[in-house]
Motif scaffolding. Structure first.
Motif, PDB file in Angstrom:
ATOM      1  N   LEU A 188      35.802  43.820  42.183  1.00  0.00           N
ATOM      2  CA  LEU A 188      36.463  43.383  43.352  1.00  0.00           C
ATOM      3  C   LEU A 188      36.125  42.048  43.795  1.00  0.00           C
ATOM      4  CD1 LEU A 188      35.560  46.862  45.293  1.00  0.00           C
ATOM      5  CD2 LEU A 188      37.752  46.117  44.591  1.00  0.00           C
ATOM      6  N   ILE A 189      36.811  41.652  44.361  1.00  0.00           N
ATOM      7  CA  ILE A 189      36.618  40.164  45.071  1.00  0.00           C
ATOM      8  C   ILE A 189      36.781  40.110  46.427  1.00  0.00           C
ATOM      9  CG2 ILE A 189      38.767  39.078  44.241  1.00  0.00           C
ATOM     10  CD1 ILE A 189      37.204  36.663  43.709  1.00  0.00           C
ATOM     11  N   ASP A 190      35.843  39.289  47.173  1.00  0.00           N
ATOM     12  CA  ASP A 190      35.966  39.182  48.471  1.00  0.00           C
ATOM     13  C   ASP A 190      36.605  37.818  49.045  1.00  0.00           C
ATOM     14  OD1 ASP A 190      35.625  38.793  51.252  1.00  0.00           O
ATOM     15  OD2 ASP A 190      33.444  39.501  51.253  1.00  0.00           O
ATOM     16  N   LEU A 191      37.900  37.901  49.580  1.00  0.00           N
ATOM     17  CA  LEU A 191      38.595  36.629  49.740  1.00  0.00           C
ATOM     18  C   LEU A 191      38.198  36.356  51.211  1.00  0.00           C
ATOM     19  CD1 LEU A 191      41.718  37.672  47.830  1.00  0.00           C
ATOM     20  CD2 LEU A 191      39.909  36.565  46.996  1.00  0.00           C
ATOM     21  N   GLY A 192      37.345  36.536  51.934  1.00  0.00           N
ATOM     22  CA  GLY A 192      37.111  36.095  53.230  1.00  0.00           C
ATOM     23  C   GLY A 192      38.183  36.820  54.208  1.00  0.00           C
ATOM     24  N   LYS A 193      38.469  36.488  55.006  1.00  0.00           N
ATOM     25  CA  LYS A 193      39.407  37.085  56.168  1.00  0.00           C
ATOM     26  C   LYS A 193      40.693  36.467  56.636  1.00  0.00           C
ATOM     27  CE  LYS A 193      35.137  38.764  58.778  1.00  0.00           C
ATOM     28  NZ  LYS A 193      34.351  39.168  59.977  1.00  0.00           N
ATOM     29  N   THR A 194      41.566  36.996  57.018  1.00  0.00           N
ATOM     30  CA  THR A 194      42.845  36.513  57.293  1.00  0.00           C
ATOM     31  C   THR A 194      42.714  35.692  58.747  1.00  0.00           C
ATOM     32  OG1 THR A 194      43.764  38.408  58.863  1.00  0.00           O
ATOM     33  CG2 THR A 194      44.257  38.630  56.638  1.00  0.00           C
ATOM     34  N   SER A 195      43.964  35.062  59.107  1.00  0.00           N
ATOM     35  CA  SER A 195      43.803  34.214  60.531  1.00  0.00           C
ATOM     36  C   SER A 195      43.430  35.221  61.543  1.00  0.00           C
ATOM     37  CB  SER A 195      44.876  33.375  60.536  1.00  0.00           C
ATOM     38  OG  SER A 195      46.104  34.266  60.593  1.00  0.00           O
ATOM     39  N   GLN A 196      43.869  36.602  61.494  1.00  0.00           N
ATOM     40  CA  GLN A 196      43.642  37.464  62.465  1.00  0.00           C
ATOM     41  C   GLN A 196      42.062  38.094  62.501  1.00  0.00           C
ATOM     42  OE1 GLN A 196      45.724  37.896  64.971  1.00  0.00           O
ATOM     43  NE2 GLN A 196      46.602  36.031  63.677  1.00  0.00           N
ATOM     44  N   GLY A 197      41.323  37.737  61.401  1.00  0.00           N
ATOM     45  CA  GLY A 197      39.879  38.286  61.256  1.00  0.00           C
ATOM     46  C   GLY A 197      39.901  39.519  60.392  1.00  0.00           C
ATOM     47  N   ASP A 198      40.818  39.926  59.834  1.00  0.00           N
ATOM     48  CA  ASP A 198      40.800  41.081  58.879  1.00  0.00           C
ATOM     49  C   ASP A 198      40.271  40.750  57.653  1.00  0.00           C
ATOM     50  OD1 ASP A 198      42.044  42.378  61.002  1.00  0.00           O
ATOM     51  OD2 ASP A 198      44.305  42.175  60.207  1.00  0.00           O
ATOM     52  N   PRO A 199      39.168  41.689  57.031  1.00  0.00           N
ATOM     53  CA  PRO A 199      38.627  41.336  55.723  1.00  0.00           C
ATOM     54  C   PRO A 199      39.657  41.571  54.646  1.00  0.00           C
ATOM     55  CG  PRO A 199      37.522  42.983  57.091  1.00  0.00           C
ATOM     56  CD  PRO A 199      38.849  42.835  57.704  1.00  0.00           C
ATOM     57  N   VAL A 200      39.441  40.922  53.767  1.00  0.00           N
ATOM     58  CA  VAL A 200      40.505  41.028  52.573  1.00  0.00           C
ATOM     59  C   VAL A 200      39.452  41.057  51.230  1.00  0.00           C
ATOM     60  CG1 VAL A 200      42.475  40.156  51.100  1.00  0.00           C
ATOM     61  CG2 VAL A 200      42.241  39.732  53.599  1.00  0.00           C
ATOM     62  N   ILE A 201      39.351  42.281  50.728  1.00  0.00           N
ATOM     63  CA  ILE A 201      38.723  42.573  49.523  1.00  0.00           C
ATOM     64  C   ILE A 201      39.511  43.213  48.447  1.00  0.00           C
ATOM     65  CG2 ILE A 201      36.783  43.651  48.609  1.00  0.00           C
ATOM     66  CD1 ILE A 201      35.456  43.660  51.261  1.00  0.00           C
ATOM     67  N   MET A 202      39.886  42.553  47.249  1.00  0.00           N
ATOM     68  CA  MET A 202      40.874  43.213  46.469  1.00  0.00           C
ATOM     69  C   MET A 202      40.373  43.349  44.977  1.00  0.00           C
ATOM     70  SD  MET A 202      43.416  39.941  45.568  1.00  0.00           S
ATOM     71  CE  MET A 202      44.624  40.604  44.405  1.00  0.00           C
ATOM     72  N   ASN A 203      41.377  43.842  44.301  1.00  0.00           N
ATOM     73  CA  ASN A 203      41.006  44.093  42.726  1.00  0.00           C
ATOM     74  C   ASN A 203      40.731  42.810  41.979  1.00  0.00           C
ATOM     75  OD1 ASN A 203      41.857  44.695  39.953  1.00  0.00           O
ATOM     76  ND2 ASN A 203      41.775  46.933  40.854  1.00  0.00           N
ATOM     77  N   LYS A 204      39.859  42.595  41.336  1.00  0.00           N
ATOM     78  CA  LYS A 204      39.632  41.390  40.485  1.00  0.00           C
ATOM     79  C   LYS A 204      40.578  41.388  39.397  1.00  0.00           C
ATOM     80  CE  LYS A 204      35.818  38.372  39.403  1.00  0.00           C
ATOM     81  NZ  LYS A 204      36.492  37.703  38.352  1.00  0.00           N
ATOM     82  N   TYR A 205      40.934  42.125  38.576  1.00  0.00           N
ATOM     83  CA  TYR A 205      41.678  42.292  37.675  1.00  0.00           C
ATOM     84  C   TYR A 205      43.055  41.535  38.211  1.00  0.00           C
ATOM     85  CZ  TYR A 205      38.718  45.714  35.136  1.00  0.00           C
ATOM     86  OH  TYR A 205      37.676  46.318  34.493  1.00  0.00           O
ATOM     87  N   VAL A 206      43.604  41.829  39.254  1.00  0.00           N
ATOM     88  CA  VAL A 206      44.892  41.195  39.899  1.00  0.00           C
ATOM     89  C   VAL A 206      44.613  40.079  40.088  1.00  0.00           C
ATOM     90  CG1 VAL A 206      46.483  41.619  41.484  1.00  0.00           C
ATOM     91  CG2 VAL A 206      45.345  43.751  40.465  1.00  0.00           C
ATOM     92  N   TYR A 207      43.492  39.786  40.831  1.00  0.00           N
ATOM     93  CA  TYR A 207      43.135  38.389  41.211  1.00  0.00           C
ATOM     94  C   TYR A 207      43.175  37.376  40.024  1.00  0.00           C
ATOM     95  CZ  TYR A 207      40.396  34.516  43.165  1.00  0.00           C
ATOM     96  OH  TYR A 207      40.225  33.017  43.502  1.00  0.00           O
ATOM     97  N   ASP A 208      42.504  37.742  38.842  1.00  0.00           N
ATOM     98  CA  ASP A 208      42.377  37.115  37.640  1.00  0.00           C
ATOM     99  C   ASP A 208      43.692  36.884  36.824  1.00  0.00           C
ATOM    100  OD1 ASP A 208      39.620  36.445  38.257  1.00  0.00           O
ATOM    101  OD2 ASP A 208      38.779  38.164  37.090  1.00  0.00           O
ATOM    102  N   ALA A 209      44.487  37.787  37.040  1.00  0.00           N
ATOM    103  CA  ALA A 209      45.675  37.698  36.209  1.00  0.00           C
ATOM    104  C   ALA A 209      46.535  36.483  36.383  1.00  0.00           C
ATOM    105  CB  ALA A 209      46.537  38.899  36.428  1.00  0.00           C
ATOM    106  N   ASP A 210      47.375  35.846  35.378  1.00  0.00           N
ATOM    107  CA  ASP A 210      48.103  35.075  35.558  1.00  0.00           C
ATOM    108  C   ASP A 210      49.756  35.449  36.134  1.00  0.00           C
ATOM    109  OD1 ASP A 210      46.682  32.903  34.075  1.00  0.00           O
ATOM    110  OD2 ASP A 210      47.116  34.513  32.287  1.00  0.00           O
ATOM    111  N   ILE A 211      49.824  36.631  36.033  1.00  0.00           N
ATOM    112  CA  ILE A 211      51.086  37.382  36.664  1.00  0.00           C
ATOM    113  C   ILE A 211      50.612  38.740  37.173  1.00  0.00           C
ATOM    114  CG2 ILE A 211      53.373  38.038  36.113  1.00  0.00           C
ATOM    115  CD1 ILE A 211      53.403  36.358  33.950  1.00  0.00           C
TER     116      ILE A 211
END
Length: 482
Positions: free
Chosen positions: A152-175
């Motif tokens: 998983l990777i922590d991407l911080g928060k949206t402009s509205q303050g919502d946490p965004v933690i997502m799958n790192k396989y997806v984050y690291d992919a080119d597509i």
């Protein structure tokens, strides 16, 4: 008239007034025409090669590109040979291979989010033999694990303050490719689009920014529509992911009919594609039907539907399912509408799937006047190590999922005069959730007439409501707030 409703593993029959309106999705009002089976590949390929708002896969992919293909779990989309998942993924692979992408660089991810991880057999069912055999035995099909912090990777928060933690396989992919369905959903209007990534490949803290009372109990959530705060949060979270990944998701969404057959297929950038797909999805999903609003709404629950075996008996999941019908059909319900629901309600919580719901139920009996009273225990459950272990290793739902169910479950109480469970084998569990109980639908209707709706109520019967892809009913004069 006699009407048969779903009930456990069979049916329960009721004698209702002759002027009862009976609505069955796809039958009472016909779905738009679906794509013939012999044209599904052609139409899917046409969509993939002409995506909205971004380049086609043939331009995005090349030798060395790392690709993730994210597909929904068994809760959505059908398992027939021509289902959208099976057809679209096969064609996507052909496009990627033609562009030079190698099989070893492709990972298929089931976007189960906080749902239970799909079993090997369920993955086989949703992907089919060919895709399963091509990727499973090389460990190239996985379930998303929202507690696997190494991936998983922590991407911080949206402009509205919502946490965004997502799958790192997806984050690291080119597509990153999202396979989705523009299918009517009480949570924000439709599945697919940004809803797919913001719920399917995230963490409970991200989901706790929208599947909670302060979002779900707003007036813009019920009746269901596509411009609620929840929907805006889906979009913001998905777009935040794209910004941090420095790439857009490539989406391929199918608009489905009541039997999960493709009506239309849309591909490309979610910011453009999802709104285009909703235009035709609206024709199938938002059905102007009622001439006048209803005093009573009647349906039945099978034991196995949507989230799994036991949803029609676990008292928390039962209440969530009832609320989903309220969210879908509130436009045709009077403010004092009464719901009558047939359920075996046998006291079985099906703790293999929902190991924490009995404890939640007991907390409600001790501390709750209404379901939101126990929402304060959400983090306590969400961080319970034993419940997390069951989610990760024993195909159970994540414990925070139960709190999203409780948030939804309260909506039925908010919007009805009374809810009756009929045919319950252990009816005290329904009463413990604030519902009334009777032996039969006829007895419940008699009681509702005496106490809530008068002697000549307008009745809506909804057989098959949990066995077909549901619609969102509106008044025959039209639906303005889709």
């Amino acid at each position: 008239m006699k009407v048969a409703f779903e009930y456990g593993h069979g049916l329960i029959e009721a004698t209702l007034p002759e002027d009862t309106d009976v609505f069955i999705p796809g039958e009472t009002v016909k779905d738009p025409d679906y794509i013939p089976e012999d044209r599904i590949e052609e139409e899917t390929l046409k969509s993939l090669r002409n995506p909205m708002g971004m380049e086609p896969l043939s331009s995005l992919g090349k030798k060395g590109s790392k690709v993730t293909i994210i597909f929904p779990d068994r809760v959505k989309g059908g398992e027939q040979e021509t289902s959208h998942r099976k057809v679209s993924i096969k064609l996507i692979l052909k496009e990627l291979y033609a562009a030079g992408v190698e099989k070893k660089d492709i990972l298929l991810i089931c976007s189960n989010g906080l749902h239970r991880k799909n079993t090997k057999e369920e993955i086989y069912g949703v992907l089919g033999e060919e895709l399963f055999n091509e990727f499973w035995y090389d460990n190239q099909i996985i379930n998303h694990d929202s507690e696997d912090y190494e991936h998983l990777i922590d991407l911080g928060k949206t402009s509205q303050g919502d946490p965004v933690i997502m799958n790192k396989y997806v984050y690291d992919a080119d597509i990153a490719i999202l396979i989705g369905h523009a299918q009517g959903n009480p949570y924000g209007g439709y599945s697919g689009g940004y809803k797919h990534c913001s719920t399917g490949i995230t963490h409970w803290r991200s989901i706790a920014s929208h599947h909670v009372p302060q979002v779900m109990h707003r007036s813009d959530f019920t009746p269901v529509n596509s411009h609620s705060l929840m929907r805006r949060k889906f979009d913001e979270i998905g777009q935040h992911m794209e910004e941090k990944m420095n790439k857009k998701f490539f989406c391929c969404d199918a608009v489905l009919d009541s039997k999960s057959r493709q009506i239309a297929i849309y591909s490309g950038y979610a910011g453009e594609m999802q709104k285009a797909s909703w235009q035709i999805a609206d024709e199938r999903t938002y059905v102007p039907y009622a001439k006048e609003k209803y005093d009573v709404m009647i349906f039945g629950m099978p034991q196995f539907f949507h989230y799994g075996d036991g949803m029609g008996t676990n008292p928390i999941m039962m209440m969530q399912a009832i609320s989903a019908q309220v969210v879908r059909h509130k436009r045709v319900m009077k403010d004092n509408c009464v719901i009558i629901c047939a359920s075996t309600c046998d006291g079985n919580f099906h703790e293999d799937l929902w190991p924490y719901t009995r404890e939640m139920y007991d907390l409600f009996q001790k501390y709750g006047n209404t379901l939101p009273d126990i929402n304060r225990f959400g983090e306590y459950f969400a961080t319970n190590e034993e419940y997390i272990r069951k989610y990760r290793y024993a195909n159970a739902f994540h414990p925070f999922h139960g709190f999203s169910m409780i948030s939804s479950a309260h909506i039925a109480e908010m919007n009805t005069a009374a809810i009756y469970i009929v045919g319950g084998q252990a009816p005290g569990f329904a009463r413990g959730m604030g519902m009334k109980t009777r032996n039969t639908i006829e007895e419940a209707l008699t009681d509702a007439k005496k106490k809530f709706v008068g002697q000549n109520p307008k009745i809506l019967a909804l057989p098959k409501t949990f066995k077909s892809s549901a619609v969102h009913l509106g008044m025959i004069s039209g639906i303005e707030d889709k």
